[in-house]
Design a protein around this motif. Structure first.
Motif, PDB file in Angstrom:
ATOM      1  N   LYS A  41      93.452  47.978 -19.211  1.00 43.74           N
ATOM      2  CA  LYS A  41      92.533  47.515 -18.786  1.00 43.74           C
ATOM      3  C   LYS A  41      92.290  45.986 -18.846  1.00 43.74           C
ATOM      4  N   LEU A  42      92.660  45.431 -20.211  1.00 39.54           N
ATOM      5  CA  LEU A  42      92.486  44.158 -20.509  1.00 39.54           C
ATOM      6  C   LEU A  42      93.455  43.186 -19.828  1.00 39.54           C
TER       7      LEU A  42
ATOM      8  N   LEU B 139      93.522  39.798 -12.994  1.00 42.98           N
ATOM      9  CA  LEU B 139      92.634  39.465 -11.985  1.00 42.98           C
ATOM     10  C   LEU B 139      91.855  38.024 -12.190  1.00 42.98           C
ATOM     11  N   ASN B 140      91.408  37.492 -13.544  1.00 44.69           N
ATOM     12  CA  ASN B 140      90.883  36.292 -13.948  1.00 44.69           C
ATOM     13  C   ASN B 140      91.815  35.211 -13.394  1.00 44.69           C
ATOM     14  N   GLU B 141      92.916  35.290 -13.814  1.00 41.10           N
ATOM     15  CA  GLU B 141      93.920  34.289 -13.561  1.00 41.10           C
ATOM     16  C   GLU B 141      94.204  34.083 -12.188  1.00 41.10           C
TER      17      GLU B 141
ATOM     18  N   LYS C 295      83.554  35.866 -16.675  1.00 39.63           N
ATOM     19  CA  LYS C 295      84.588  36.716 -16.229  1.00 39.63           C
ATOM     20  C   LYS C 295      84.494  37.096 -14.547  1.00 39.63           C
ATOM     21  N   TRP C 296      85.479  37.056 -14.054  1.00 36.65           N
ATOM     22  CA  TRP C 296      85.438  37.794 -12.686  1.00 36.65           C
ATOM     23  C   TRP C 296      85.559  39.245 -12.733  1.00 36.65           C
ATOM     24  N   ALA C 297      84.825  39.822 -11.863  1.00 39.95           N
ATOM     25  CA  ALA C 297      84.925  41.232 -11.655  1.00 39.95           C
ATOM     26  C   ALA C 297      85.152  41.810 -10.408  1.00 39.95           C
ATOM     27  N   ARG C 298      85.984  42.776  -9.963  1.00 38.74           N
ATOM     28  CA  ARG C 298      86.179  42.861  -8.648  1.00 38.74           C
ATOM     29  C   ARG C 298      84.884  43.853  -8.222  1.00 38.74           C
ATOM     30  N   VAL C 299      84.414  43.676  -6.937  1.00 34.37           N
ATOM     31  CA  VAL C 299      83.490  44.351  -6.490  1.00 34.37           C
ATOM     32  C   VAL C 299      84.018  45.129  -5.062  1.00 34.37           C
TER      33      VAL C 299
END
Length: 135
Positions: free
Chosen positions: A68-69, A75-77, A129-133
């Motif tokens: 997950k990390l 994803l953040n990159e 941190k960016w999170a997918r929505v």
């Protein structure tokens, strides 16, 4: 019995006390119950199996957390490496697109408003941190 005399193995003898069976925690005559060493190999095996199951469960949890990390870092990159000409606001939803030359850009324009190659929507949280929505 005299001091020099050898005693049979079944006789408990002390030179000061003489014969003293009462002080023993085990029987010392031939009719006493046998002293048997417990077979603990079954106990060892079942407890070793239980411990190994616990270790495997913990390992699987750590592995899942690690995966997950890694996904979160990738994803953040991806989002941080894209182009954008604004300062993102925490909690606001932004959309990631790909141009024809495969360069990435982040936009405030929703995917249903235009025809660009849509890659996903993201929100910046308070820990930057960016999170997918999902839309």
């Amino acid at each position: 019995m005299q001091e020099n005399e050898e005693k049979p193995d079944l006789v408990v003898w002390d030179n000061e006390r003489g014969y003293y069976q009462k002080g023993l925690s085990y029987g010392s005559n031939i009719s006493a119950p046998a002293i048997n060493i417990e077979n603990i190999s079954g106990w060892k095996q079942s407890n070793a199996d239980a411990a190994n199951k616990n270790f495997k469960t913990k390992f699987d949890e750590l592995k899942e957390e690690y995966e997950k990390l890694v996904n979160e870092v990738q994803l953040n990159e991806l989002v941080y490496s894209s182009k954008y000409n604004f300062t993102p606001i925490m909690g606001q939803v932004y959309h990631l697109y790909s141009k024809a030359d495969d360069s990435l850009f982040l936009s405030m324009i929703s995917p249903d408003s235009w025809k660009q190659k849509y890659l996903g929507s993201f929100k910046l949280d308070t820990s930057h941190k960016w999170a997918r929505v999902e839309l």
